[in-house]
Scaffold this motif. Structure first.
Motif, mmCIF file in Angstrom:
data_model
loop_
_atom_site.group_PDB
_atom_site.id
_atom_site.type_symbol
_atom_site.label_atom_id
_atom_site.label_comp_id
_atom_site.label_asym_id
_atom_site.label_seq_id
_atom_site.Cartn_x
_atom_site.Cartn_y
_atom_site.Cartn_z
ATOM 1 N N LEU A 59 0.805 -1.219 0.000
ATOM 2 C CA LEU A 59 0.000 0.000 0.000
ATOM 3 C C LEU A 59 0.837 1.266 0.000
ATOM 4 O O LEU A 59 0.402 2.316 -0.442
ATOM 5 N N HIS A 60 2.064 1.147 0.539
ATOM 6 C CA HIS A 60 2.933 2.325 0.657
ATOM 7 C C HIS A 60 3.965 2.400 -0.457
ATOM 8 O O HIS A 60 4.952 3.119 -0.352
ATOM 9 N N LYS A 61 3.760 1.673 -1.540
ATOM 10 C CA LYS A 61 4.841 1.584 -2.516
ATOM 11 C C LYS A 61 5.182 2.923 -3.172
ATOM 12 O O LYS A 61 6.295 3.102 -3.660
ATOM 13 N N ARG A 62 4.252 3.862 -3.146
ATOM 14 C CA ARG A 62 4.533 5.164 -3.764
ATOM 15 C C ARG A 62 5.768 5.838 -3.149
ATOM 16 O O ARG A 62 6.590 6.419 -3.849
ATOM 17 N N VAL A 63 5.892 5.762 -1.834
ATOM 18 C CA VAL A 63 7.035 6.440 -1.197
ATOM 19 C C VAL A 63 8.343 5.732 -1.588
ATOM 20 O O VAL A 63 9.383 6.363 -1.778
ATOM 21 N N GLN A 64 8.281 4.425 -1.750
ATOM 22 C CA GLN A 64 9.486 3.678 -2.121
ATOM 23 C C GLN A 64 9.873 3.932 -3.574
ATOM 24 O O GLN A 64 11.056 3.970 -3.912
ATOM 25 N N GLU A 65 8.877 4.150 -4.402
ATOM 26 C CA GLU A 65 9.166 4.533 -5.794
ATOM 27 C C GLU A 65 9.828 5.904 -5.825
ATOM 28 O O GLU A 65 10.793 6.124 -6.565
ATOM 29 N N ALA A 66 9.318 6.813 -5.017
ATOM 30 C CA ALA A 66 9.882 8.166 -4.991
ATOM 31 C C ALA A 66 11.314 8.154 -4.455
ATOM 32 O O ALA A 66 12.175 8.906 -4.927
ATOM 33 N N MET A 67 11.590 7.286 -3.482
ATOM 34 C CA MET A 67 12.968 7.162 -2.963
ATOM 35 C C MET A 67 13.904 6.756 -4.096
ATOM 36 O O MET A 67 14.978 7.326 -4.288
ATOM 37 N N ARG A 68 13.496 5.748 -4.862
ATOM 38 C CA ARG A 68 14.316 5.275 -5.972
ATOM 39 C C ARG A 68 14.433 6.337 -7.058
ATOM 40 O O ARG A 68 15.493 6.516 -7.659
ATOM 41 N N TYR A 69 13.349 7.029 -7.297
ATOM 42 C CA TYR A 69 13.373 8.095 -8.310
ATOM 43 C C TYR A 69 14.450 9.121 -7.965
ATOM 44 O O TYR A 69 15.238 9.530 -8.814
#
Ligand code: IPE
Ligand code: IPE
Ligand code: MG
Ligand code: MG
Ligand code: MG
Length: 298
Positions: free
Chosen positions: A32-42
């Motif tokens: 559910l929280h994958k958006r923040v992890q995508e932004a970290m990688r971005y």
């Protein structure tokens, strides 16, 4: 310039090794929280120079620290640095739209996600340092945690950012500008150089030598950042230029002018090289590094 080829090559190698480590250490976007992890990688995989990791790896090499430990510390400091850039670019701070050649994290996502991705990268850095795989000794790991906390906190990088944010309003003298730069940029560079000595259990004297070297190149690095803001191109540096003047930022250039700023940078390079005199060939790359910084165009 030919003398600088080994540094360029070493930077590439350090960058590749650090990216491999970050690939493993950054959480895989999931749930559910994958958006923040995508932004970290971005934010992390956007093509930064990986200069702090390079310093960790080469200071570790001087003292013969285990490269597998060093690369984890390198990844930790890059995670923390990436957080500082995400927050530095926010509308409430420098309000920048471009970073590392692409839209800033709050532009690509949104402000809330950018704040959270930054927070998560900051805490991840400490998680990496505290993990046993980083070093078998509890004492070494806790020393790394302590040093990074001090370097990035209110008496370190954040303190520098605070002075920087207020610098438009109050006129700062040279000593105050140098303090601002030593904190906002120098503190993390200091950590990166001292970390190699800590990992290897080097003597206090060696640690101190690396710290003094780092103070010189930290200042040099920020002066060249300011020079690039004044004279560089957006295509090369991957971020907007001319912002310091627009935002009335206090820099060595705003106070002394371009020529004196360049002269100051040159003097710092010579002094930094001199700090490493006691070491042998294993310090060659770090000895050339200040001259590489003088020539950098991104
Ligand atoms: C930029 O750091 C911010 C400063 C502290 C001057 P870098 O110039 O190292 O930025 P990246 O990591 O290469 O993007
Ligand atoms: C940023 O300094 C320093 C930190 C993020 C700690 P700057 O504001 O000068 O960095 P750029 O020029 O935006 O990269
Ligand atoms: Mg800033
Ligand atoms: Mg900025
Ligand atoms: Mg700048």
């Amino acid at each position: 310039l030919n003398d600088l080829i080994p540094v360029t090559e070493a930077m590439k190698r350090a960058s590749a090794a650090t990216n491999d480590a970050l690939e493993v250490l950054l959480p895989k976007p999931d749930g559910l929280h994958k958006r923040v992890q995508e932004a970290m990688r971005y934010a992390v995989f956007a093509g930064g120079k990986r200069f702090r990791p390079f310093l960790v790896l080469h200071s570790a090499a001087i003292f013969g620290a285990d490269p597998r430990s060093a690369v984890r510390v390198a990844a930790a400091v890059e995670a923390l640095h990436s957080y500082s850039l995400i927050h530095d670019d926010l509308p409430c701070m420098d309000d920048d739209d471009l970073r590392r050649g692409r839209p800033t994290t709050h532009r690509a996502y949104d402000e809330a996600t950018a704040v959270l991705a930054g927070d998560a990268l900051l805490t991840l850095a400490f998680e990496i340092l505290a993990t046993v795989a980083t070093h078998p000794s509890d004492a070494v790991r806790s020393r790394l945690v302590l040093e990074l906390a001090k370097a990035s906190g209110s008496a370190g990088m954040i303190g520098g950012q605070m002075i920087d944010m207020q610098a438009g309003e109050t006129a700062l003298g040279l000593d105050e500008i140098l303090l601002l730069q030593r904190l906002k940029t120098g503190a993390l560079i200091e950590f990166s150089c001292v970390a190699g000595a800590i990992l290897a259990g080097a003597t206090e004297k060696n640690e101190e030598r690396l710290r003094l070297y780092a103070r010189d190149i930290g200042l040099l690095f920020q002066i060249t950042d300011d020079l690039l803001d004044e004279t560089g191109s957006t295509e090369k540096v991957g971020k907007a230029v001319g912002k310091d003047k627009d935002q009335n930022k206090a820099t060595v250039i705003s106070l002394l002018g371009l020529e004196a700023a360049r002269a100051k940078a040159q003097a710092l390079a010579d002094q930094a090289q001199e700090r490493l005199r006691p070491y042998g060939k294993e310090a060659d790359i770090l000895r050339q590094t200040p001259y590489f910084l003088l020539e950098r165009d991104n």
